[in-house]
Design a protein around this motif. Structure first.
Motif, mmCIF file in Angstrom:
data_model
loop_
_atom_site.group_PDB
_atom_site.id
_atom_site.type_symbol
_atom_site.label_atom_id
_atom_site.label_comp_id
_atom_site.label_asym_id
_atom_site.label_seq_id
_atom_site.Cartn_x
_atom_site.Cartn_y
_atom_site.Cartn_z
ATOM 1 N N MET A 1 -70.038 12.347 -28.623
ATOM 2 C CA MET A 1 -69.273 12.960 -27.567
ATOM 3 C C MET A 1 -70.223 13.433 -26.473
ATOM 4 O O MET A 1 -71.271 13.986 -26.766
ATOM 5 N N PHE A 2 -69.863 13.203 -25.229
ATOM 6 C CA PHE A 2 -70.596 13.755 -24.105
ATOM 7 C C PHE A 2 -69.918 15.057 -23.728
ATOM 8 O O PHE A 2 -68.720 15.084 -23.449
ATOM 9 N N THR A 3 -70.668 16.134 -23.723
ATOM 10 C CA THR A 3 -70.176 17.421 -23.264
ATOM 11 C C THR A 3 -70.810 17.673 -21.905
ATOM 12 O O THR A 3 -72.037 17.722 -21.793
ATOM 13 N N ILE A 4 -69.975 17.810 -20.888
ATOM 14 C CA ILE A 4 -70.461 17.905 -19.514
ATOM 15 C C ILE A 4 -70.069 19.257 -18.933
ATOM 16 O O ILE A 4 -68.876 19.554 -18.794
ATOM 17 N N GLY A 5 -71.081 20.050 -18.597
ATOM 18 C CA GLY A 5 -70.850 21.315 -17.905
ATOM 19 C C GLY A 5 -70.597 21.031 -16.442
ATOM 20 O O GLY A 5 -71.412 20.394 -15.775
ATOM 21 N N VAL A 6 -69.466 21.472 -15.950
ATOM 22 C CA VAL A 6 -69.013 21.141 -14.597
ATOM 23 C C VAL A 6 -69.024 22.400 -13.734
ATOM 24 O O VAL A 6 -68.540 23.452 -14.161
ATOM 25 N N THR A 7 -69.552 22.292 -12.521
ATOM 26 C CA THR A 7 -69.552 23.419 -11.599
ATOM 27 C C THR A 7 -68.136 23.698 -11.097
ATOM 28 O O THR A 7 -67.253 22.856 -11.208
ATOM 29 N N GLN A 8 -67.936 24.879 -10.527
ATOM 30 C CA GLN A 8 -66.603 25.252 -10.046
ATOM 31 C C GLN A 8 -66.118 24.335 -8.933
ATOM 32 O O GLN A 8 -64.933 24.003 -8.874
ATOM 33 N N LYS A 9 -67.022 23.922 -8.040
ATOM 34 C CA LYS A 9 -66.623 22.999 -6.966
ATOM 35 C C LYS A 9 -66.055 21.710 -7.539
ATOM 36 O O LYS A 9 -65.031 21.221 -7.090
ATOM 37 N N LEU A 10 -66.725 21.190 -8.533
ATOM 38 C CA LEU A 10 -66.283 19.933 -9.138
ATOM 39 C C LEU A 10 -65.026 20.139 -9.978
ATOM 40 O O LEU A 10 -64.164 19.269 -10.022
ATOM 41 N N GLN A 11 -64.910 21.284 -10.604
ATOM 42 C CA GLN A 11 -63.709 21.585 -11.386
ATOM 43 C C GLN A 11 -62.465 21.507 -10.501
ATOM 44 O O GLN A 11 -61.444 20.941 -10.892
ATOM 45 N N LYS A 12 -62.550 22.041 -9.302
ATOM 46 C CA LYS A 12 -61.413 21.996 -8.372
ATOM 47 C C LYS A 12 -61.096 20.555 -7.979
ATOM 48 O O LYS A 12 -59.938 20.178 -7.868
ATOM 49 N N GLU A 13 -62.118 19.755 -7.767
ATOM 50 C CA GLU A 13 -61.918 18.348 -7.385
ATOM 51 C C GLU A 13 -61.278 17.553 -8.526
ATOM 52 O O GLU A 13 -60.439 16.697 -8.299
ATOM 53 N N LEU A 14 -61.692 17.838 -9.752
ATOM 54 C CA LEU A 14 -61.167 17.123 -10.912
ATOM 55 C C LEU A 14 -59.831 17.691 -11.400
ATOM 56 O O LEU A 14 -59.156 17.061 -12.210
ATOM 57 N N ALA A 15 -59.475 18.880 -10.919
ATOM 58 C CA ALA A 15 -58.243 19.568 -11.330
ATOM 59 C C ALA A 15 -58.171 19.706 -12.850
ATOM 60 O O ALA A 15 -57.203 19.307 -13.486
ATOM 61 N N LEU A 16 -59.247 20.261 -13.421
ATOM 62 C CA LEU A 16 -59.334 20.446 -14.867
ATOM 63 C C LEU A 16 -59.294 21.917 -15.228
ATOM 64 O O LEU A 16 -59.766 22.764 -14.475
ATOM 65 N N ASP A 17 -58.763 22.200 -16.400
ATOM 66 C CA ASP A 17 -58.928 23.520 -17.006
ATOM 67 C C ASP A 17 -60.108 23.393 -17.951
ATOM 68 O O ASP A 17 -60.067 22.608 -18.901
ATOM 69 N N LEU A 18 -61.165 24.139 -17.675
ATOM 70 C CA LEU A 18 -62.387 24.005 -18.457
ATOM 71 C C LEU A 18 -62.424 24.999 -19.604
ATOM 72 O O LEU A 18 -62.033 26.148 -19.462
ATOM 73 N N SER A 19 -62.922 24.526 -20.733
ATOM 74 C CA SER A 19 -63.146 25.421 -21.853
ATOM 75 C C SER A 19 -64.545 26.017 -21.719
ATOM 76 O O SER A 19 -65.389 25.482 -21.007
ATOM 77 N N SER A 20 -64.795 27.107 -22.396
ATOM 78 C CA SER A 20 -66.130 27.691 -22.420
ATOM 79 C C SER A 20 -67.014 26.833 -23.306
ATOM 80 O O SER A 20 -66.562 26.246 -24.280
ATOM 81 N N TYR A 21 -68.269 26.788 -22.971
ATOM 82 C CA TYR A 21 -69.231 26.042 -23.767
ATOM 83 C C TYR A 21 -69.537 26.831 -25.030
ATOM 84 O O TYR A 21 -69.877 28.009 -24.967
ATOM 85 N N GLU A 22 -69.404 26.186 -26.182
ATOM 86 C CA GLU A 22 -69.719 26.829 -27.449
ATOM 87 C C GLU A 22 -70.813 26.020 -28.137
ATOM 88 O O GLU A 22 -70.564 24.949 -28.665
ATOM 89 N N GLU A 23 -72.017 26.558 -28.117
ATOM 90 C CA GLU A 23 -73.189 25.833 -28.614
ATOM 91 C C GLU A 23 -73.073 25.452 -30.082
ATOM 92 O O GLU A 23 -73.418 24.346 -30.466
ATOM 93 N N LYS A 24 -72.574 26.330 -30.922
ATOM 94 C CA LYS A 24 -72.479 26.053 -32.354
ATOM 95 C C LYS A 24 -71.536 24.890 -32.644
ATOM 96 O O LYS A 24 -71.769 24.099 -33.545
ATOM 97 N N ALA A 25 -70.481 24.764 -31.863
ATOM 98 C CA ALA A 25 -69.475 23.730 -32.110
ATOM 99 C C ALA A 25 -69.930 22.355 -31.627
ATOM 100 O O ALA A 25 -69.330 21.346 -31.963
ATOM 101 N N GLN A 26 -70.994 22.294 -30.823
ATOM 102 C CA GLN A 26 -71.388 21.030 -30.211
ATOM 103 C C GLN A 26 -72.050 20.067 -31.191
ATOM 104 O O GLN A 26 -71.882 18.872 -31.089
ATOM 105 N N GLY A 27 -72.809 20.575 -32.134
ATOM 106 C CA GLY A 27 -73.445 19.720 -33.133
ATOM 107 C C GLY A 27 -74.275 18.616 -32.517
ATOM 108 O O GLY A 27 -75.303 18.853 -31.921
ATOM 109 N N THR A 28 -73.814 17.377 -32.645
ATOM 110 C CA THR A 28 -74.583 16.219 -32.184
ATOM 111 C C THR A 28 -74.162 15.730 -30.803
ATOM 112 O O THR A 28 -74.495 14.622 -30.410
ATOM 113 N N ALA A 29 -73.443 16.528 -30.072
ATOM 114 C CA ALA A 29 -72.973 16.105 -28.751
ATOM 115 C C ALA A 29 -74.149 15.935 -27.786
ATOM 116 O O ALA A 29 -75.175 16.602 -27.906
ATOM 117 N N GLU A 30 -73.962 15.048 -26.849
ATOM 118 C CA GLU A 30 -74.910 14.875 -25.751
ATOM 119 C C GLU A 30 -74.497 15.853 -24.659
ATOM 120 O O GLU A 30 -73.366 15.812 -24.184
#
Length: 168
Positions: A1-30
């Protein structure tokens, strides 16, 4: 899985609801970070891998491209890695990890700072290409950005990414 941290400017452009980043849950994510920028009337994205700062820049994106951002990222990374001389097997293996994409809030200010440096380089390339998107060579610009030394690293992003991909 690719986990991508998105800036607020880009979040508005993508019209996404972003979850908080949780390091423990990421495991083998890129883990990646992505930012939106605008040069003249053209919008673009800059994407950087957190561990290696290997980057991809796409410019001239339209609204329909943002609706299909996952495919834009996958295709762009694959083309970029081929141009940088990655082995086909390594590219395929790495891209399989990115089958799913999760977009989260940003969590690494250091990577965001490097993304801003990459965007500065893009602006420099763009204006020295005559300010014309048709004459803008994105492959050459990505090639330059991945051979740019950042304070955060001990080496070139392209070489670090090759090592990273080959060990995974």
């Amino acid at each position: 899985m690719f986990t991508i941290g998105v800036t607020q400017k880009l979040q508005k452009e993508l019209a996404l609801d972003l979850s908080s980043y949780e390091e423990k849950a990421q495991g083998t994510a890129e883990i990646w970070h992505m930012n939106l920028f605008k040069i003249g009337r053209y919008k673009g994205i800059a994407l950087a891998h957190d561990k290696t700062l290997y980057s991809l820049v796409k410019i001239g994106l339209k609204k329909k491209d943002f609706m299909n951002i996952g495919e834009i990222i996958r295709n762009g990374l694959e083309e970029n890695m081929k141009a940088d001389g990655f082995k086909k097997e390594a590219i395929n293996s790495f891209m399989q990890k990115g089958g799913e994409m999760e977009f989260t809030k940003t969590h690494d200010r250091s990577t965001i700072g490097c993304l801003n440096e990459i965007i500065y380089n893009v602006e420099h390339f763009y204006y020295h290409s005559g300010g014309d998107l048709l004459n803008f060579n994105s492959e050459e610009m990505n090639h330059f950005n991945n051979r740019f030394i950042f304070m955060k690293l001990k080496g070139y992003p392209v070489e670090l990414m090759k090592e990273y991909v080959n060990q995974g």
